[in-house]
Scaffold this active site. Structure first.
Site, PDB file in Angstrom:
ATOM      1  N   ARG A   1       0.834  -1.218   0.000  1.00 49.13           N
ATOM      2  CA  ARG A   1       0.000   0.000   0.000  1.00 49.13           C
ATOM      3  C   ARG A   1       0.864   1.261   0.000  1.00 49.13           C
ATOM      4  O   ARG A   1       0.584   2.236   0.709  1.00 49.13           O
ATOM      5  CB  ARG A   1      -0.930   0.033   1.217  1.00 49.13           C
ATOM      6  CG  ARG A   1      -1.820  -1.168   1.374  1.00 49.13           C
ATOM      7  CD  ARG A   1      -2.958  -1.218   0.365  1.00 49.13           C
ATOM      8  NE  ARG A   1      -3.876  -2.283   0.719  1.00 49.13           N
ATOM      9  CZ  ARG A   1      -3.768  -3.537   0.273  1.00 49.13           C
ATOM     10  NH1 ARG A   1      -2.810  -3.870  -0.574  1.00 49.13           N
ATOM     11  NH2 ARG A   1      -4.646  -4.448   0.644  1.00 49.13           N
TER      12      ARG A   1
ATOM     13  N   SER B   1     -10.405   0.568   4.048  1.00 44.35           N
ATOM     14  CA  SER B   1      -9.563   0.348   5.233  1.00 44.35           C
ATOM     15  C   SER B   1      -8.932   1.667   5.665  1.00 44.35           C
ATOM     16  O   SER B   1      -8.261   2.315   4.857  1.00 44.35           O
ATOM     17  CB  SER B   1      -8.438  -0.629   4.909  1.00 44.35           C
ATOM     18  OG  SER B   1      -8.964  -1.802   4.349  1.00 44.35           O
TER      19      SER B   1
ATOM     20  N   GLU C   1      -3.825   4.396   6.252  1.00 38.65           N
ATOM     21  CA  GLU C   1      -3.762   4.150   4.808  1.00 38.65           C
ATOM     22  C   GLU C   1      -4.399   5.318   4.049  1.00 38.65           C
ATOM     23  O   GLU C   1      -3.949   5.722   2.992  1.00 38.65           O
ATOM     24  CB  GLU C   1      -4.501   2.846   4.481  1.00 38.65           C
ATOM     25  CG  GLU C   1      -4.471   2.521   3.008  1.00 38.65           C
ATOM     26  CD  GLU C   1      -5.146   1.196   2.675  1.00 38.65           C
ATOM     27  OE1 GLU C   1      -4.802   0.183   3.288  1.00 38.65           O
ATOM     28  OE2 GLU C   1      -6.020   1.211   1.799  1.00 38.65           O
TER      29      GLU C   1
HETATM   30  P1  FAD Z   1      -8.615   9.557  -4.365  1.00 41.58           P
HETATM   31  O1  FAD Z   1      -9.249   9.252  -3.070  1.00 41.58           O
HETATM   32  O2  FAD Z   1      -9.258  10.573  -5.235  1.00 41.58           O
HETATM   33  O3  FAD Z   1      -7.103   9.968  -4.123  1.00 41.58           O
HETATM   34  C1  FAD Z   1      -6.272   9.187  -3.295  1.00 41.58           C
HETATM   35  C2  FAD Z   1      -4.877   9.825  -3.276  1.00 41.58           C
HETATM   36  O4  FAD Z   1      -4.297   9.776  -4.577  1.00 41.58           O
HETATM   37  C3  FAD Z   1      -4.891  11.313  -2.900  1.00 41.58           C
HETATM   38  O5  FAD Z   1      -3.705  11.576  -2.194  1.00 41.58           O
HETATM   39  C4  FAD Z   1      -4.903  12.024  -4.244  1.00 41.58           C
HETATM   40  O6  FAD Z   1      -4.359  13.325  -4.175  1.00 41.58           O
HETATM   41  C5  FAD Z   1      -4.025  11.093  -5.054  1.00 41.58           C
HETATM   42  N1  FAD Z   1      -4.344  11.082  -6.486  1.00 41.58           N
HETATM   43  C6  FAD Z   1      -5.524  10.687  -7.035  1.00 41.58           C
HETATM   44  N2  FAD Z   1      -5.427  10.741  -8.381  1.00 41.58           N
HETATM   45  C7  FAD Z   1      -4.182  11.191  -8.669  1.00 41.58           C
HETATM   46  C8  FAD Z   1      -3.472  11.474  -9.882  1.00 41.58           C
HETATM   47  N3  FAD Z   1      -4.031  11.311 -11.091  1.00 41.58           N
HETATM   48  N4  FAD Z   1      -2.202  11.930  -9.790  1.00 41.58           N
HETATM   49  C9  FAD Z   1      -1.614  12.110  -8.589  1.00 41.58           C
HETATM   50  N5  FAD Z   1      -2.221  11.867  -7.417  1.00 41.58           N
HETATM   51  C10 FAD Z   1      -3.486  11.407  -7.461  1.00 41.58           C
HETATM   52  N6  FAD Z   1      -7.866   0.128  -1.823  1.00 41.58           N
HETATM   53  C11 FAD Z   1      -7.130  -0.973  -2.090  1.00 41.58           C
HETATM   54  O7  FAD Z   1      -5.914  -0.868  -2.332  1.00 41.58           O
HETATM   55  N7  FAD Z   1      -7.697  -2.215  -2.077  1.00 41.58           N
HETATM   56  C12 FAD Z   1      -9.003  -2.418  -1.835  1.00 41.58           C
HETATM   57  O8  FAD Z   1      -9.464  -3.542  -1.861  1.00 41.58           O
HETATM   58  C13 FAD Z   1      -9.803  -1.267  -1.547  1.00 41.58           C
HETATM   59  N8  FAD Z   1     -11.118  -1.409  -1.251  1.00 41.58           N
HETATM   60  C14 FAD Z   1     -11.861  -0.304  -0.954  1.00 41.58           C
HETATM   61  C15 FAD Z   1     -13.215  -0.483  -0.634  1.00 41.58           C
HETATM   62  C16 FAD Z   1     -14.015   0.606  -0.344  1.00 41.58           C
HETATM   63  C17 FAD Z   1     -15.474   0.408   0.011  1.00 41.58           C
HETATM   64  C18 FAD Z   1     -13.455   1.917  -0.401  1.00 41.58           C
HETATM   65  C19 FAD Z   1     -14.321   3.124  -0.130  1.00 41.58           C
HETATM   66  C20 FAD Z   1     -12.114   2.098  -0.687  1.00 41.58           C
HETATM   67  C21 FAD Z   1     -11.293   0.987  -0.968  1.00 41.58           C
HETATM   68  N9  FAD Z   1      -9.938   1.114  -1.264  1.00 41.58           N
HETATM   69  C22 FAD Z   1      -9.186   0.011  -1.562  1.00 41.58           C
HETATM   70  C23 FAD Z   1      -9.298   2.441  -1.246  1.00 41.58           C
HETATM   71  C24 FAD Z   1      -9.422   3.212  -2.593  1.00 41.58           C
HETATM   72  O9  FAD Z   1     -10.522   2.760  -3.328  1.00 41.58           O
HETATM   73  C25 FAD Z   1      -8.174   3.076  -3.450  1.00 41.58           C
HETATM   74  O10 FAD Z   1      -7.052   3.530  -2.761  1.00 41.58           O
HETATM   75  C26 FAD Z   1      -8.302   3.846  -4.775  1.00 41.58           C
HETATM   76  O11 FAD Z   1      -7.175   3.598  -5.577  1.00 41.58           O
HETATM   77  C27 FAD Z   1      -8.466   5.344  -4.582  1.00 41.58           C
HETATM   78  O12 FAD Z   1      -8.824   5.897  -5.824  1.00 41.58           O
HETATM   79  P2  FAD Z   1      -9.491   7.328  -5.929  1.00 41.58           P
HETATM   80  O13 FAD Z   1      -9.500   7.701  -7.374  1.00 41.58           O
HETATM   81  O14 FAD Z   1     -10.773   7.368  -5.245  1.00 41.58           O
HETATM   82  O15 FAD Z   1      -8.401   8.200  -5.178  1.00 41.58           O
HETATM   83  P1  NAP Z   2     -10.103 -10.649   5.052  1.00 42.44           P
HETATM   84  O1  NAP Z   2     -10.228 -11.621   3.923  1.00 42.44           O
HETATM   85  O2  NAP Z   2     -11.109 -10.659   6.151  1.00 42.44           O
HETATM   86  O3  NAP Z   2      -8.668 -10.750   5.710  1.00 42.44           O
HETATM   87  C1  NAP Z   2      -8.236  -9.851   6.727  1.00 42.44           C
HETATM   88  C2  NAP Z   2      -6.818  -9.414   6.442  1.00 42.44           C
HETATM   89  O4  NAP Z   2      -5.951 -10.530   6.546  1.00 42.44           O
HETATM   90  C3  NAP Z   2      -6.715  -8.885   5.042  1.00 42.44           C
HETATM   91  O5  NAP Z   2      -6.710  -7.501   5.089  1.00 42.44           O
HETATM   92  C4  NAP Z   2      -5.467  -9.516   4.466  1.00 42.44           C
HETATM   93  O6  NAP Z   2      -4.392  -8.620   4.309  1.00 42.44           O
HETATM   94  C5  NAP Z   2      -5.089 -10.620   5.441  1.00 42.44           C
HETATM   95  N1  NAP Z   2      -5.242 -11.942   4.786  1.00 42.44           N
HETATM   96  C6  NAP Z   2      -6.360 -12.714   4.704  1.00 42.44           C
HETATM   97  N2  NAP Z   2      -6.093 -13.872   4.067  1.00 42.44           N
HETATM   98  C7  NAP Z   2      -4.795 -13.833   3.726  1.00 42.44           C
HETATM   99  C8  NAP Z   2      -3.924 -14.719   3.058  1.00 42.44           C
HETATM  100  N3  NAP Z   2      -4.341 -15.906   2.616  1.00 42.44           N
HETATM  101  N4  NAP Z   2      -2.635 -14.336   2.874  1.00 42.44           N
HETATM  102  C9  NAP Z   2      -2.196 -13.154   3.320  1.00 42.44           C
HETATM  103  N5  NAP Z   2      -2.973 -12.244   3.959  1.00 42.44           N
HETATM  104  C10 NAP Z   2      -4.254 -12.590   4.172  1.00 42.44           C
HETATM  105  O7  NAP Z   2     -10.046  -9.160   4.443  1.00 42.44           O
HETATM  106  P2  NAP Z   2     -11.204  -8.213   3.928  1.00 42.44           P
HETATM  107  O8  NAP Z   2     -11.304  -7.067   4.835  1.00 42.44           O
HETATM  108  O9  NAP Z   2     -12.425  -8.976   3.570  1.00 42.44           O
HETATM  109  O10 NAP Z   2     -10.554  -7.684   2.575  1.00 42.44           O
HETATM  110  C11 NAP Z   2     -10.329  -8.557   1.522  1.00 42.44           C
HETATM  111  C12 NAP Z   2      -9.246  -7.982   0.607  1.00 42.44           C
HETATM  112  O11 NAP Z   2      -9.669  -6.741   0.072  1.00 42.44           O
HETATM  113  C13 NAP Z   2      -7.937  -7.714   1.344  1.00 42.44           C
HETATM  114  O12 NAP Z   2      -6.871  -7.998   0.471  1.00 42.44           O
HETATM  115  C14 NAP Z   2      -8.002  -6.258   1.649  1.00 42.44           C
HETATM  116  O13 NAP Z   2      -6.721  -5.655   1.701  1.00 42.44           O
HETATM  117  C15 NAP Z   2      -8.799  -5.715   0.464  1.00 42.44           C
HETATM  118  N6  NAP Z   2      -9.551  -4.525   0.892  1.00 42.44           N
HETATM  119  C16 NAP Z   2      -8.871  -3.372   0.983  1.00 42.44           C
HETATM  120  C17 NAP Z   2      -9.512  -2.216   1.373  1.00 42.44           C
HETATM  121  C18 NAP Z   2      -8.766  -0.910   1.410  1.00 42.44           C
HETATM  122  O14 NAP Z   2      -9.382   0.118   1.562  1.00 42.44           O
HETATM  123  N7  NAP Z   2      -7.479  -0.925   1.279  1.00 42.44           N
HETATM  124  C19 NAP Z   2     -10.856  -2.233   1.705  1.00 42.44           C
HETATM  125  C20 NAP Z   2     -11.512  -3.448   1.627  1.00 42.44           C
HETATM  126  C21 NAP Z   2     -10.857  -4.600   1.220  1.00 42.44           C
HETATM  127  P3  NAP Z   2      -4.198  -7.663   3.006  1.00 42.44           P
HETATM  128  O15 NAP Z   2      -5.040  -6.507   3.250  1.00 42.44           O
HETATM  129  O16 NAP Z   2      -2.753  -7.372   3.051  1.00 42.44           O
HETATM  130  O17 NAP Z   2      -4.608  -8.422   1.792  1.00 42.44           O
END
Ligand code: FAD
Ligand code: NAP
Length: 337
Positions: A163, A237, A333
């Site tokens: 991340r 998250s 994050e």
């Molecule tokens: P924004 O929120 O608009 O921006 C995020 C950051 O990036 C800010 O700092 C902004 O200034 C910068 N930025 C945006 N666009 C640009 C650009 N073109 N150039 C330079 N900087 C820029 N993330 C995960 O990694 N995995 C997941 O599974 C995941 N699940 C999610 C589930 C939900 C329900 C929600 C609400 C969020 C989740 N996220 C997840 C977080 C998020 O969706 C991601 O990080 C996504 O990439 C953000 O995109 P955005 O366009 O909305 O970014």
């Molecule tokens: P989950 O399956 O309940 O698992 C909880 C956490 O444990 C996860 O965040 C994941 O880490 C870790 N994990 C689970 N199984 C694993 C495996 N086999 N090997 C290594 N790590 C493992 O998680 P969840 O909340 O439902 O989310 C599912 C996936 O979507 C995850 O990868 C999570 O990161 C992603 N997600 C991200 C966001 C966001 O905003 N960043 C929001 C929702 C979901 P990791 O997160 O490192 O994968």
């Protein structure tokens, strides 16, 4: 180019925080972006916004908020093993995933339904269900805010981590990402060992996974588990899952036998932050309109009128209690402005 003053950002962030931008403009060409950036009458502080799904806005912003509307997805070329797909930063990420699935390009099916736009995907090396962007990332083009020059970043240049990327570190606030190129696979190599994917495929009656069915399984799990920002404000998250020395994990495990851990890089273990937060009693907590989600405590939520500061203060309390109970400092994050 239409630059507006005092614009509410509520429709532009999935937390639904009602704060104002002193100046707001969208851009759909690089020329428009250059024009705004070179306007010396505007504040020097710029905030680039994609889908607003990974930001928490604390106050009204004395800045120019620039909404990226660059569009376009194209297959650039293919070789024996790969397809190279270029997508503009303002495209919705899941639209790109669906484009790849439709054309049978493998590699990002596990990243289905992540909210937000393409331009933010490299920012934190988006990841889900055992796959990270960096595995299929070829290069990106970004505009340097200070000079207006376009610079190409290779996979190595982006310094992707868990991340994390150079754009959250040394290059923070210096570039506008314009487009990215993905290197998708002709032969799929599915990662279905993670979490509930295998059991969801079984439930769907799938014995031989395809790009399409893996994507569907991920979408089903996400829809059943994660709060929809259109219903309850959230940014996914709020914290990263902490990665600690395995010796520290083992010491904690002797005190908390049910503590889950996943092997990370050699000598390190990743602990789900959701477990730590739940054990500190925060799951389902609500104060006013700021809360900790009832099903996934790693997600902080805005039930309606919470301010950015209220969400932030709740996050700080959660951090403090996790530190006191487990000795682990959670790292945010979400990007705070
Ligand atoms: P924004 O929120 O608009 O921006 C995020 C950051 O990036 C800010 O700092 C902004 O200034 C910068 N930025 C945006 N666009 C640009 C650009 N073109 N150039 C330079 N900087 C820029 N993330 C995960 O990694 N995995 C997941 O599974 C995941 N699940 C999610 C589930 C939900 C329900 C929600 C609400 C969020 C989740 N996220 C997840 C977080 C998020 O969706 C991601 O990080 C996504 O990439 C953000 O995109 P955005 O366009 O909305 O970014
Ligand atoms: P989950 O399956 O309940 O698992 C909880 C956490 O444990 C996860 O965040 C994941 O880490 C870790 N994990 C689970 N199984 C694993 C495996 N086999 N090997 C290594 N790590 C493992 O998680 P969840 O909340 O439902 O989310 C599912 C996936 O979507 C995850 O990868 C999570 O990161 C992603 N997600 C991200 C966001 C966001 O905003 N960043 C929001 C929702 C979901 P990791 O997160 O490192 O994968």
């Amino acid at each position: 180019m239409n630059i507006q003053k005092n614009v509410s950002l509520k429709p532009y962030n999935t937390f639904g925080i009602d704060a104002n931008a002193a100046y707001f403009s969208s851009f759909s060409t690089v020329e428009e972006l250059r024009e705004i950036l070179s306007d010396k009458k505007l504040p020097s502080k710029k905030l680039i916004l994609g889908g607003g799904s990974n930001v928490l806005i604390l106050n009204d912003l004395q800045a120019v908020v620039l909404k990226n509307e660059l569009k376009g997805i194209e297959l650039l070329f293919e070789d024996d093993r790969h397809y190279y797909v270029k997508a503009a930063a303002g495209e919705n990420w899941n639209r790109v995933v669906q484009y790849c699935i439709h054309h049978n390009f493998a590699g990002i099916e596990n990243l289905s339904l992540i909210p937000g736009n393409v331009g933010a995907a490299p920012m934190q090396n988006i990841g889900a269900y055992g796959v990270e962007l960096k595995e299929v990332f070829s290069q990106l083009e970004a505009l340097e805010i200070k000079t207006g020059k376009t610079i190409t970043f290779s996979n190595n240049d982006c310094a992707f981590g868990y991340r994390d990327s150079i754009f959250k570190q040394q290059a923070k606030d210096q570039f506008v990402i314009l487009n990215i190129t993905l290197r998708l696979n002709k032969e799929a190599n599915f990662n279905t060992t993670y979490g509930a994917i295998a059991s969801e495929l079984e439930k769907m009656g799938v014995s031989t996974p395809t790009i399409q069915t893996v994507s569907e399984a991920v979408i089903n799990i996400r829809k059943s588990k994660l709060p929809d920002p259109a219903v309850i404000g959230n940014a996914g998250s709020f914290f990263k899952n902490p990665v600690v020395y395995t010796s520290i994990f083992q010491a904690l495990k002797s005190k908390f036998p049910e503590l889950p851990g996943y092997e990370a890089k050699e000598g390190f273990t990743k602990i789900p932050a959701a477990f730590l937060i739940e054990k500190c009693g925060w799951k389902g907590y609500r104060a006013g309109d700021a809360g900790c989600h009832t099903k996934q405590p790693l997600v902080l939520v805005n039930y309606g009128k919470a301010s950015g500061k209220e969400i932030y203060e709740l996050a700080e309390k959660i951090k403090k209690s996790v530190l006191e109970k487990f000795g682990i400092l959670l790292e945010r994050e979400v990007n705070v402005f």
